[in-house]
Motif scaffolding. Structure first.
Motif, short mmCIF file in Angstrom:
data_model
loop_
_atom_site.label_atom_id
_atom_site.label_comp_id
_atom_site.label_asym_id
_atom_site.label_seq_id
_atom_site.Cartn_x
_atom_site.Cartn_y
_atom_site.Cartn_z
N ASP A 371 0.81 -1.22 0.00
CA ASP A 371 0.00 0.00 0.00
C ASP A 371 0.84 1.28 0.00
O ASP A 371 0.31 2.38 0.05
CB ASP A 371 -0.92 0.03 1.24
N PHE A 374 0.09 3.67 -2.81
CA PHE A 374 -1.31 4.09 -2.69
C PHE A 374 -1.47 5.14 -1.60
O PHE A 374 -2.08 6.20 -1.81
CB PHE A 374 -2.18 2.86 -2.39
N THR A 403 -7.13 6.48 -7.93
CA THR A 403 -6.42 5.19 -7.86
C THR A 403 -7.24 4.03 -8.39
O THR A 403 -6.69 2.95 -8.63
CB THR A 403 -6.03 4.84 -6.41
#
Ligand code: GLU
Length: 443
Positions: A371, A374, A403
């Motif tokens: 992650d 992100f 995203t």
């Protein structure tokens, strides 16, 4: 009128075992609209301490176990002396001079011969001259109550029909050589004169009860109803006696256990009723029935007190905690929102402090490897604090757009990045309280 008493000796702090006794006596009195006496058993001047008397009162107050009056045995010594005289006149009281070592030797001999170690009443055979000589040599003797060797029977509120053969019990010492009156006599005099109707205490007192029944009868009193609750053990059934020192009510209080959690637990533990969190004392009183308690040892695990504490806290309205919340520094305009957000996410009130620190200083972000990018991207889309009720929805919509992530894979990494936790309050409600987002530092 129903009258009960809780009779601690002020020689230490009271613990969960004492609480069980106190609570049962309290509930019986309140249920019957009767009187609950706090009796301080302080006939032992060496071991009794005023600081423990104060501590006992403080602990009972904390729990809301309010007493109707306080009695102190140290102020009633003349009453006990009078009762002792009565027993003397009746020929139920005799002086004995054996030293502890001699008594010990007698017990060992009896045990060796397979006999119960019961005092052999040798002192009864002493002539006046012999007593005189012993007194001159050893000082005053102890005074023993001469039991009537019959079967002593009572219907116990918990144990049911109970009977003890008086011949299997030593004549109890009621007055020590130094003149100190012992609990066994003092308690009987008090229970009789104070009109105590119900005595609940631990099963370690069963033999006392047998002898006390005879003393009460000898003094012409009326026996109260007796009930003996089982002793508490640890979660594995191990003896709790050694650990009771660490299960003092004040320790539990310091750990954040809430009174209603503790009371709800202790008022049902060992009974056939389920343990449920009760809202207040009135509910506990209503549902209490001593007959539903069993004689088997009762397992106690302090860990059980914490889920109950958490559940109790969830039921509290804001005004019940406003003081605590102000104390930890939450500004007035955020205080109620803070409680709404945290109440379902704390075990004890002290957890509030951790939440407030988290909101004020930000949490150490937790970001899983997959992650990293992100989260970094998401942080560029987050406006600067202060946030408001709309921040979470606006922000996550923008992150989703940028995203393509949605659902759990969108929300969970953001929650972990902002709060450092994978569980917790509704993030939309968290945002207005959150003053720092540390994950933004590596944007
Ligand atoms: N002071 C005694 C105790 O703490 C009281 C026992 C009783 O309730 O009679 O064990």
């Amino acid at each position: 009128m129903t009258t009960t008493r809780f009779a601690p000796s002020p020689t230490g702090y009271i613990h969960v075992g004492n609480l069980r006794t106190a609570l049962m006596n309290y509930l019986i009195a309140r249920k019957a609209g009767g009187t609950f006496i706090l009796r301080i058993d302080d006939t032992d001047p060496e071991r009794s301490k005023e600081e423990y008397v104060d501590a006992i009162k403080e602990d009972l107050d904390w729990l809301g176990l309010h007493w109707d009056r306080v009695e102190r045995q140290s102020e009633r010594l003349d009453r006990y002396a009078e009762a002792a005289d009565t027993l003397r006149k009746m020929g139920r009281f005799y002086e004995a001079f054996e030293t502890p070592t001699e008594l010990d030797l007698k017990r060992k001999k009896q045990l060796n011969m397979g006999r119960p170690p019961v005092y052999d009443r040798a002192a009864l055979a002493l002539s006046d001259d012999q007593k005189q000589a012993l007194r001159a040599e050893r000082g005053d003797g102890v005074w023993r109550f001469k039991l009537d060797h019959a079967r002593i029977e009572w219907v116990d509120g918990i144990l049911g029909d109970t009977s003890i053969d008086a011949a299997s019990v030593s004549d109890p010492v009621l007055i020590r050589g130094d003149g100190q009156v012992l609990y066994t006599l003092a308690s009987v005099v008090d229970d009789t004169e104070m009109g105590v109707t119900d005595v609940v205490r631990g099963s370690d007192h069963v033999t006392n009860t047998a002898t006390q029944i005879q003393i009460i009868e000898a003094l012409g009193g009326t026996c109260p109803r007796f009930a003996h609750h089982s002793l508490l053990t640890g979660p594995q059934g191990e003896a709790l006696s050694k650990r009771l020192g660490t299960l003092a009510l004040r320790d539990l209080r310091a750990q954040g256990v809430e009174p209603m959690a503790l009371l709800s637990h202790m008022a049902r533990l060992g009974s056939s009723d389920p343990i449920e969190l009760r809202a207040d004392m009135a509910e506990l009183v209503d549902g209490f029935d001593i007959g539903r308690f069993g004689a088997a040892p009762t397992k106690f695990d302090e860990a059980d007190l914490f889920p109950l504490t958490a559940r109790h806290l969830q039921t509290l309205p804001f005004n019940a905690v406003a003081g605590t919340i102000a104390e930890i520094g939450v500004p007035d305009h955020q205080a109620e929102q803070f409680w709404t957000v945290t109440r379902d996410n704390i075990t004890t009130l002290s957890d509030l402090q951790d939440w407030w620190r988290l909101f004020r200083e930000g949490a150490e972000p937790v970001i899983d490897d997959e992650d990293t990018d992100f989260v970094r991207e998401a942080m560029t889309l987050l406006a600067d604090a202060p946030f408001d009720e709309a921040t979470w929805a606006t922000w996550t919509a923008a992150v989703k757009e940028a995203t393509g992530r949605k659902g759990r894979s969108l929300f969970m990494p953001l929650r972990k990045a902002l709060t450092g936790q994978s569980h917790g309050p509704d993030m939309a409600a968290v945002m207005p309280l959150l003053q720092v987002v540390r994950a933004r530092e590596n944007r």
